[in-house]
Enzyme design. Structure first.
Site, PDB file in Angstrom:
ATOM      1  N   LYS A  97       2.720  -9.081  -2.015  1.00  0.00           N
ATOM      2  CA  LYS A  97       1.623  -8.336  -2.637  1.00  0.00           C
ATOM      3  C   LYS A  97       2.145  -7.813  -3.972  1.00  0.00           C
ATOM      4  O   LYS A  97       3.063  -6.995  -4.005  1.00  0.00           O
ATOM      5  CB  LYS A  97       1.196  -7.174  -1.742  1.00  0.00           C
ATOM      6  CG  LYS A  97       0.193  -6.244  -2.397  1.00  0.00           C
ATOM      7  CD  LYS A  97      -0.208  -5.099  -1.475  1.00  0.00           C
ATOM      8  CE  LYS A  97      -0.809  -3.953  -2.272  1.00  0.00           C
ATOM      9  NZ  LYS A  97      -1.088  -2.787  -1.435  1.00  0.00           N
ATOM     10  N   GLY A 185      -7.830   3.271  -1.243  1.00  0.00           N
ATOM     11  CA  GLY A 185      -8.930   4.206  -1.441  1.00  0.00           C
ATOM     12  C   GLY A 185      -9.821   4.424  -0.242  1.00  0.00           C
ATOM     13  O   GLY A 185     -10.636   5.344  -0.226  1.00  0.00           O
TER      14      GLY A 185
END
Lengths: 254, 372
Positions: A97, A185
């Protein structure tokens, strides 16, 4: 129903971050309750010379997880590439990632450096999943660069502010052919449902689960939310109308 | 008004609470299932390091730990004076050392919020780091230096607390076995398996990882669970000047000349055995951090069970459904550090005074749902 990233079939649509859990037992319970197969962690936190004796990874043995190491802490493409190579050399995973922070306060991803690192790492044969801003044009470019999946942020990491730009996230999910995993988030199950309803293929969650009062219960809530959101998306929602429609209509009954 | 307080558990939390309640004029009896300090308390490395232990933000655990650190010097002095036993308190300061350039970035953001929270913190690297701690491994990139952090020698701290308690008139009973309270059935006494019954006005449950045994009688979830910590110690090795922390564990030099390296975290239930793997885990990184350990074998290793909680915060507070019961448990990695502030809070609760900080985040009844 299975889906694939980089040719690898997956069942679960939750990627789970392994940081910030109150204890290894709670972490293991949450992993189990979430059903996650893909686990992400910061490479800089891992003891790469002895990954199986690492403070975090040692607790994950015996299960067949896919590790998604991240380059968190990198502030440019060069650093991210270096970190990715370290992770692969340790034998942990060839998934990476890409996470390159533009600044320390928001930890928002640096778009230019993220694209550069993605291009370079794809060429080196990594399965690259870039963490990116919610910009549809950038998401397309990452796909063109060979990203195996694209991971737009809902809002800054750890804020729990939810999906700040659902319009863009929906566009990204609609336009990309590679899987879209909404990353960062997510604060509660409602956000996970919304991401899936917008057409995301999965979500990556860490803080919302790890810092919940009951992480295992929240992990289960997220699992159900992801399933609910995806089902709701596939079932096809009704159009929104301004006024009421009677649910027991006149005319021919059934 | 003087009360009779039963403290369940003779670890550092129970003994500290007992001592403080006694100082405030209460009659206190400590009831210990085994030996005082026989579990996590005596096994701890005694780190008083809220800044090194902190995560990404000044959360409720951080606030409690920081406040406790500020109480420590006075508390330790009092305990040493009353007991006549030195606890090996040393304020060496800590270095959180990073070995990845990517971590240096995070040291800087941690430094910033620590400073905003009133802590002394500075990022050091290069020659300066080499001068401050010459024995560090070559790979050390930078470190966050927190000069306020300290440590005690836990076995001596336990001894000193016990002695201070006894001298102050606290009764301490050991080897009682698993203690049961049946307040939900109207019996407010604490009973031992041998049938001995103890009666008090209030009960302070400070049984660490064993506190969950009271779940049924309290009629509520007490989500505290044991996490085994394994530690080893070396002797005759050049020791670091500071408390040295890394992402994998820590090193600390004790006044008795030993170098303590801790601590692995295992999920092993209530098993307190040391395992080869647990010690190997420590040995897998400590030589890179501290090359003087190359070729050295630990002369001693041990394990303890840390009381971890479901959300990472301890359980401190008076129960609403059983107002005669106060919990002081779940201090996980930081029981020694949090003992002074926990003692103060417990005594404030006994005295019905308002404590130095709001207790909402630590309230034992905060866990509403425990299973789906």
């Amino acid at each position: 129903m299975k889906w694939k990233i980089g040719g690898k079939p997956l069942t679960s649509r939750i990627f789970l971050g392994t940081g910030r859990f109150p204890s290894p037992l709670v972490q293991n319970q949450a992993i189990e309750a979430s059903g996650a197969e893909v686990l992400t962690f910061a490479i800089r936190r891992v003891h790469l010379d002895a990954p199986h004796d690492d403070a975090i990874l040692q607790h994950l043995e015996g299960d067949h997880f896919i590790y998604l190491p991240n380059t968190s802490g990198a502030s440019n493409a060069e650093e991210a590439i270096r970190i990715a190579r370290l992770a692969r050399a340790s034998g942990l995973s060839d998934w990476i990632k890409v996470e390159i922070h533009a600044d320390q306060k928001t930890l928002l991803p640096d778009p230019v450096e993220t694209l550069k690192a993605t291009e370079a790492l794809v060429k080196e044969g990594f399965v690259v999943l870039p963490y990116t801003s919610d910009d549809p044009a950038l998401a397309r470019k990452l796909e063109e660069a060979g990203a195996a999946a694209v991971m737009p942020g809902g809002s800054p990491i750890g804020t729990g502010l939810g999906l700040l730009n659902p319009y863009n996230l929906g566009l990204i999910a609609e336009e990309l052919r590679v899987p879209v995993v909404v990353d960062a988030g997510i604060g509660s199950a409602a956000d996970a449902v919304q991401a899936m309803e917008l057409g995301a293929d999965g979500v990556l969650i860490n803080t919302a689960i790890a810092r919940a009062k009951d992480p295992a219960a929240m992990a289960q809530a997220m699992k159900l939310a992801v399933e609910a959101g995806r089902l709701s998306r596939m079932a096809g929602r009704i159009p929104k109308k301004k006024y009421a429609t009677a649910s027991s209509p006149l005319g021919l009954g059934v | 008004m003087s009360k009779h307080i039963l403290v369940i558990g003779g670890g550092v939390i129970g003994l500290s609470a007992a001592l403080e309640c006694r100082h405030r004029g209460h009659e206190v009896t400590v009831l210990e299932a085994g030996t005082c300090g026989g579990q996590a308390s005596g096994a701890a490395a005694g780190m008083l390091a809220p800044y090194a232990e902190a995560g990404e933000e000044p959360d409720a655990l951080f606030r409690l730990c920081q406040l406790s650190l500020r109480r420590t010097a006075d508390w330790v002095q009092k305990v040493e004076e009353e007991s006549g036993i030195s606890v090996g308190y040393r304020k060496n300061g800590s270095l959180q050392v990073v070995f990845h350039e990517a971590d240096a970035f995070l040291l800087e953001s941690k430094r910033r919020w620590l400073r905003e929270a009133g802590a002394e913190a500075e990022v050091v690297s290069g020659n300066r780091l080499g001068q401050m701690e010459p024995g560090l491994g070559q790979g050390a990139v930078a470190a966050l230096w927190c000069p306020e952090e300290a440590h005690v020698y836990s076995p001596d701290y336990v001894q000193a607390l016990q002695s201070a308690c006894r001298k102050a008139g606290v009764r301490i009973r050991e080897q009682l076995g698993r203690l049961i309270w049946q307040g939900h059935q109207g019996d407010k006494r604490v009973k031992s398996p041998a049938g001995e019954a103890f009666e008090g006005d209030e009960v302070v449950l400070a049984a660490g990882a064993w506190s969950c045994e009271w779940e049924q009688s309290l009629g509520m979830a007490v989500p505290v669970h044991p996490i085994r910590g394994q530690i080893c110690a070396y002797t005759g090795v050049d020791a670091p000047r500071h408390l040295v922390f890394t992402s994998q564990g820590y090193l600390v030099a004790k006044p008795n000349g030993t170098l303590v390296c801790g601590a692995s975290e295992d999920v092993a239930g209530f098993d307190t055995r040391v395992t080869e793997r647990g010690i190997r885990r420590l040995e897998s990184w400590n030589k890179d951090v501290w090359p003087a350990l190359q070729g050295e074998q630990p002369f001693h290793h041990w394990a303890g069970l840390r009381p971890a909680t479901q959300d990472g915060f301890p359980l401190i507070g008076r129960l609403t459904r059983h107002p005669e019961v106060i919990l002081a448990t779940g201090h996980y990695r930081n029981g020694i550090l949090m003992s002074p502030i926990t003692a103060e809070i417990i005594a404030d609760l006994v005295d019905e005074k308002s404590p130095a900080l709001p207790l909402d985040s630590y309230h034992p009844e905060r866990f509403a749902v425990t299973s789906y």
